[in-house]
Enzyme design. Structure first.
Site, PDB file in Angstrom:
ATOM      1  CB  THR A 112      -0.909  -0.003   1.251  1.00 51.98           C
ATOM      2  OG1 THR A 112      -1.428   1.298   1.465  1.00 51.98           O
ATOM      3  CG2 THR A 112      -0.159  -0.405   2.511  1.00 51.98           C
ATOM      4  CG  ASP A 113      -1.216   5.002  -0.684  1.00 52.08           C
ATOM      5  OD1 ASP A 113      -1.708   4.239   0.172  1.00 52.08           O
ATOM      6  OD2 ASP A 113      -1.847   5.953  -1.178  1.00 52.08           O
ATOM      7  CD  GLU A 114      -3.268   3.554   4.368  1.00 53.45           C
ATOM      8  OE1 GLU A 114      -3.180   3.528   5.605  1.00 53.45           O
ATOM      9  OE2 GLU A 114      -4.341   3.376   3.751  1.00 53.45           O
TER      10      GLU A 114
ATOM     11  CE1 TYR B 144      -3.418  -2.488   5.961  1.00 53.67           C
ATOM     12  CE2 TYR B 144      -3.179  -0.151   5.465  1.00 53.67           C
ATOM     13  CZ  TYR B 144      -3.334  -1.454   5.034  1.00 53.67           C
ATOM     14  OH  TYR B 144      -3.399  -1.739   3.691  1.00 53.67           O
TER      15      TYR B 144
ATOM     16  CE  LYS C 257      -0.289  -4.486   3.101  1.00 51.17           C
ATOM     17  NZ  LYS C 257      -0.758  -5.803   2.586  1.00 51.17           N
TER      18      LYS C 257
HETATM   19  P1  NAD Z   1     -10.108  -6.858   2.659  1.00 47.27           P
HETATM   20  O1  NAD Z   1     -10.011  -6.570   4.106  1.00 47.27           O
HETATM   21  O2  NAD Z   1     -11.343  -6.507   1.921  1.00 47.27           O
HETATM   22  O3  NAD Z   1      -9.849  -8.418   2.411  1.00 47.27           O
HETATM   23  C1  NAD Z   1      -8.844  -9.143   3.049  1.00 47.27           C
HETATM   24  C2  NAD Z   1      -9.065 -10.622   2.769  1.00 47.27           C
HETATM   25  O4  NAD Z   1      -8.001 -11.362   3.373  1.00 47.27           O
HETATM   26  C3  NAD Z   1     -10.377 -11.171   3.345  1.00 47.27           C
HETATM   27  O5  NAD Z   1     -11.002 -12.014   2.411  1.00 47.27           O
HETATM   28  C4  NAD Z   1      -9.910 -11.958   4.565  1.00 47.27           C
HETATM   29  O6  NAD Z   1     -10.776 -13.024   4.891  1.00 47.27           O
HETATM   30  C5  NAD Z   1      -8.548 -12.449   4.097  1.00 47.27           C
HETATM   31  N1  NAD Z   1      -7.630 -12.780   5.202  1.00 47.27           N
HETATM   32  C6  NAD Z   1      -7.383 -12.017   6.297  1.00 47.27           C
HETATM   33  N2  NAD Z   1      -6.496 -12.653   7.099  1.00 47.27           N
HETATM   34  C7  NAD Z   1      -6.172 -13.819   6.468  1.00 47.27           C
HETATM   35  C8  NAD Z   1      -5.294 -14.890   6.785  1.00 47.27           C
HETATM   36  N3  NAD Z   1      -4.557 -14.895   7.908  1.00 47.27           N
HETATM   37  N4  NAD Z   1      -5.208 -15.924   5.925  1.00 47.27           N
HETATM   38  C9  NAD Z   1      -5.957 -15.959   4.789  1.00 47.27           C
HETATM   39  N5  NAD Z   1      -6.804 -14.969   4.456  1.00 47.27           N
HETATM   40  C10 NAD Z   1      -6.912 -13.911   5.276  1.00 47.27           C
HETATM   41  O7  NAD Z   1      -8.830  -6.143   2.000  1.00 47.27           O
HETATM   42  P2  NAD Z   1      -8.671  -5.442   0.576  1.00 47.27           P
HETATM   43  O8  NAD Z   1      -9.135  -4.048   0.678  1.00 47.27           O
HETATM   44  O9  NAD Z   1      -9.199  -6.338  -0.469  1.00 47.27           O
HETATM   45  O10 NAD Z   1      -7.085  -5.401   0.472  1.00 47.27           O
HETATM   46  C11 NAD Z   1      -6.343  -6.463  -0.124  1.00 47.27           C
HETATM   47  C12 NAD Z   1      -4.859  -6.141  -0.049  1.00 47.27           C
HETATM   48  O11 NAD Z   1      -4.601  -4.919  -0.735  1.00 47.27           O
HETATM   49  C13 NAD Z   1      -4.349  -5.945   1.382  1.00 47.27           C
HETATM   50  O12 NAD Z   1      -3.073  -6.535   1.466  1.00 47.27           O
HETATM   51  C14 NAD Z   1      -4.259  -4.434   1.541  1.00 47.27           C
HETATM   52  O13 NAD Z   1      -3.262  -4.089   2.461  1.00 47.27           O
HETATM   53  C15 NAD Z   1      -3.903  -4.023   0.123  1.00 47.27           C
HETATM   54  N6  NAD Z   1      -4.325  -2.668  -0.263  1.00 47.27           N
HETATM   55  C16 NAD Z   1      -5.632  -2.272  -0.075  1.00 47.27           C
HETATM   56  C17 NAD Z   1      -6.021  -1.002  -0.485  1.00 47.27           C
HETATM   57  C18 NAD Z   1      -7.452  -0.530  -0.331  1.00 47.27           C
HETATM   58  O14 NAD Z   1      -7.737   0.643  -0.602  1.00 47.27           O
HETATM   59  N7  NAD Z   1      -8.386  -1.374   0.074  1.00 47.27           N
HETATM   60  C19 NAD Z   1      -5.086  -0.134  -1.080  1.00 47.27           C
HETATM   61  C20 NAD Z   1      -3.766  -0.572  -1.254  1.00 47.27           C
HETATM   62  C21 NAD Z   1      -3.406  -1.846  -0.847  1.00 47.27           C
HETATM   63  P1  TYD Z   2     -10.315   4.644   4.894  1.00 48.35           P
HETATM   64  O1  TYD Z   2     -11.353   4.276   3.897  1.00 48.35           O
HETATM   65  O2  TYD Z   2     -10.364   4.026   6.247  1.00 48.35           O
HETATM   66  O3  TYD Z   2      -8.901   4.384   4.185  1.00 48.35           O
HETATM   67  P2  TYD Z   2      -7.400   4.785   4.688  1.00 48.35           P
HETATM   68  O4  TYD Z   2      -7.424   5.148   6.108  1.00 48.35           O
HETATM   69  O5  TYD Z   2      -6.680   3.510   4.453  1.00 48.35           O
HETATM   70  O6  TYD Z   2      -6.978   5.892   3.791  1.00 48.35           O
HETATM   71  O7  TYD Z   2     -10.335   6.217   5.069  1.00 48.35           O
HETATM   72  C1  TYD Z   2     -10.186   7.089   3.967  1.00 48.35           C
HETATM   73  C2  TYD Z   2     -10.194   8.513   4.511  1.00 48.35           C
HETATM   74  O8  TYD Z   2     -11.493   8.803   5.030  1.00 48.35           O
HETATM   75  C3  TYD Z   2      -9.242   8.713   5.664  1.00 48.35           C
HETATM   76  O9  TYD Z   2      -8.695  10.025   5.571  1.00 48.35           O
HETATM   77  C4  TYD Z   2     -10.115   8.619   6.899  1.00 48.35           C
HETATM   78  C5  TYD Z   2     -11.445   9.145   6.418  1.00 48.35           C
HETATM   79  N1  TYD Z   2     -12.645   8.580   7.055  1.00 48.35           N
HETATM   80  C6  TYD Z   2     -13.628   9.422   7.598  1.00 48.35           C
HETATM   81  O10 TYD Z   2     -13.507  10.648   7.576  1.00 48.35           O
HETATM   82  N2  TYD Z   2     -14.736   8.842   8.156  1.00 48.35           N
HETATM   83  C7  TYD Z   2     -14.897   7.484   8.219  1.00 48.35           C
HETATM   84  O11 TYD Z   2     -15.920   7.023   8.769  1.00 48.35           O
HETATM   85  C8  TYD Z   2     -13.890   6.638   7.645  1.00 48.35           C
HETATM   86  C9  TYD Z   2     -14.021   5.154   7.693  1.00 48.35           C
HETATM   87  C10 TYD Z   2     -12.785   7.234   7.068  1.00 48.35           C
END
Ligand code: NAD
Ligand code: TYD
Length: 340
Positions: free
Chosen positions: A128-130, A153, A157
Site C-alpha cells: 500500500t501507499d500507506e 496497519y 504492511k
Molecule cells: P479486505 O479486508 O477486503 O480483504 C482481506 C481478505 O483477506 C479477506 O477475504 C480476509 O478473509 C482475508 N484474510 C485475512 N487474514 C487472512 C489470513 N490470515 N489468511 C488468509 N486470508 C486472510 O482487504 P482489501 O481491501 O481487499 O485489500 C487487499 C490487499 O490490498 C491488502 O493486502 C491491503 O493491504 C492491500 N491494499 C488495499 C487497499 C485498499 O484501498 N483497500 C489499497 C492498497 C493496498
Molecule cells: P479509509 O477508507 O479508512 O482508508 P485509509 O485510512 O486507508 O486511507 O479512510 C479514507 C479517509 O477517510 C481517511 O482520511 C479517513 C477518512 N474517514 C472518515 O472521515 N470517516 C470514516 O468514517 C472513515 C471510515 C474514514
C-alpha cells in the site's frame, strides 16, 4: 499459469479473481482465504458455479499455516503467488494491532518462506501507499521515498515489505511488491470511507467525517489496481516495488458531498467527529515507473468510477445486508460511540 491467490474473498481479491479467470482462459486459481469478517465466499459464487473444481479452487485457511500453504503449492502445482490476504482497516489496527501482526507480518513471512523452500519462480506481494507515511500539500510518493508508516496497519504492511526486500537480497527470491493508493468499487466492505458513506447516506443516517474533512486520498477504481497487479505478475522485475495511483486526489469532504448529491441527500447529514489518531494528511502516488516499465495507466476517471460504484451498491443491497455480521456491528458501534 497456476496461481495461488490469498485473500481472494476480500474486496480487491474478489475483483482480481473475476478479472483473471475471465481474461486468461489458461489460468487456474487456488484461493486461500481465512474468511475473516472482511472475507465473503458468496462474492465468488458465480465463479464457483462456472469454474469450481476445474479452473477455480477455494481453500478455507490461514496464510500463517505453513503446512497448509506447502500442501496447496505442491498439490496444485502452483507456479506463482499473489498475496492480497491482510487485515486492512486502519481504525481496527488502532483498536487492536495484534491480528495485523499475525496476518500481515507473520502470515507474509510464512508464505515467503514456504514459497522459497519450494522454489517458486514468482511472488507478488500486494502492499500500500500507506507504508510511505504522509505528504504535505505538494509532492508525490515515489518508489525511492523512505518508508515511514504512521498507523499500526501501515507499520505491519511496511514490515512485510521489508521481509520481501530481505528475501530478495538474501535468498535471491523473486518477489515483487505493488504499492497502491486507496481503492473503491464493487465488493468493498462498508467500513471504508466510500461504501460506508454510500450505506449511511442511502439510509438517511449521519455521515462521520474525521477531523476537518480535508485529508486527501488518491482514489483508484479497483479494476485499475487489479490490472496493475496483473501487469506486475506478468512483467514485473524481481526485487522491484511498483507504485500505482488513480490520478484522482480528493479531500474526503469532497468525496462525501459527491455521494450525498448523487443520492439526493442533504449535506446536513455530515457530522464532523473526533479525528483518527495519527491520521495521515495526504497521499499521492507517482506511478511513472509502472507506466514506463509495465505500461500501466488508470482507465477510470473518479467521476466514472464513483457513478459505477453507486450503481453497484444500489443493485446489491442484499450483499450489504449480508456482510453486516454481528462482529462488524459491535466494532462500528463502539468505534463511533467513542468519537461522537
Ligand atoms: P479486505 O479486508 O477486503 O480483504 C482481506 C481478505 O483477506 C479477506 O477475504 C480476509 O478473509 C482475508 N484474510 C485475512 N487474514 C487472512 C489470513 N490470515 N489468511 C488468509 N486470508 C486472510 O482487504 P482489501 O481491501 O481487499 O485489500 C487487499 C490487499 O490490498 C491488502 O493486502 C491491503 O493491504 C492491500 N491494499 C488495499 C487497499 C485498499 O484501498 N483497500 C489499497 C492498497 C493496498
Ligand atoms: P479509509 O477508507 O479508512 O482508508 P485509509 O485510512 O486507508 O486511507 O479512510 C479514507 C479517509 O477517510 C481517511 O482520511 C479517513 C477518512 N474517514 C472518515 O472521515 N470517516 C470514516 O468514517 C472513515 C471510515 C474514514
Amino acid at each position: 499459469m497456476r496461481l495461488l491467490v490469498t485473500g481472494g474473498c476480500g474486496f480487491i481479491g474478489t475483483n482480481f479473481v473475476y478479472m483473471m479467470l475471465r481474461k486468461h482462459p489458461d489460468m487456474v486459481i487456488v484461493n486461500l482465504d481465512k474468511l475473516t469478517y472482511a472475507g465473503n465466499r458468496f462474492n465468488l459464487l458465480p465463479i464457483e458455479n462456472e469454474f469450481g473444481g476445474t479452473r477455480y479452487h477455494f481453500v478455507h485457511g490461514d496464510i500463517a499455516n505453513a503446512e497448509l500453504v506447502a500442501h496447496i503449492i505442491t498439490e496444485h502445482k502452483i507456479d506463482a503467488v499473489v498475496n492480497f490476504a491482510a487485515e486492512s482497516h486502519v481504525d481496527r489496527s488502532i483498536a487492536d494491532c495484534n491480528p495485523f501482526i499475525l496476518t500481515n507480518v507473520l502470515g507474509t513471512q510464512v508464505l515467503l518462506d514456504t514459497a522459497r523452500r519450494l522454489g517458486l519462480p514468482k511472488f507478488v506481494h500486494v502492499s500500500t501507499d500507506e507504508v510511505y507515511g504522509t505528504l504535505g500539500p505538494t509532492g508525490k510518493f515515489t518508489e525511492e521515498t523512505p518508508l515511514a508508516p504512521n498507523s499500526p496497519y501501515s507499520a505491519s504492511k511496511a514490515s512485510a515489505d521489508m521481509l520481501c526486500r530481505a528475501f530478495f537480497e538474501t535468498y535471491d527470491f523473486p518477489v515483487t511488491i505493488t504499492r497502491c493508493s486507496n481503492n473503491y468499487g464493487p465488493f468493498q466492505f462498508p467500513e471504508k470511507l466510500i461504501p460506508l458513506m454510500i450505506m449511511k447516506a442511502s439510509r438517511g443516517e449521519s455521515l462521520p467525517v474525521y477531523g476537518d474533512g480535508m485529508n486527501v486520498r488518491d482514489w483508484i477504481y479497483v479494476t485499475d489496481h487489479c490490472r496493475g497487479v496483473e501487469l506486475t505478475l506478468l512483467k514485473g522485475k524481481p526485487g522491484q516495488a511498483y507504485n500505482f495511483g488513480g490520478n484522482a486526489e480528493k479531500p474526503n469532504i469532497e468525496v462525501v458531498k459527491t455521494i450525498l448529491s448523487a443520492l439526493g441527500q442533504p449535506e446536513t447529514l455530515i457530522n464532523y467527529v473526533k479525528d483518527r489518531p495519527g491520521h495521515d494528511r495526504r497521499y499521492a502516488m507517482d506511478y511513472s515507473m509502472a507506466a514506463r516499465e509495465l505500461g500501466f495507466e488508470p482507465e477510470y476517471t473518479f467521476e466514472r468510477g464513483i457513478a459505477e460504484t453507486l450503481e453497484w451498491y444500489k443493485s446489491n443491497e442484499a450483499w450489504m445486508e449480508q456482510v453486516q455480521s454481528g462482529s462488524y456491528r459491535t466494532f462500528m458501534d463502539k468505534w463511533y460511540g467513542e468519537r461522537q
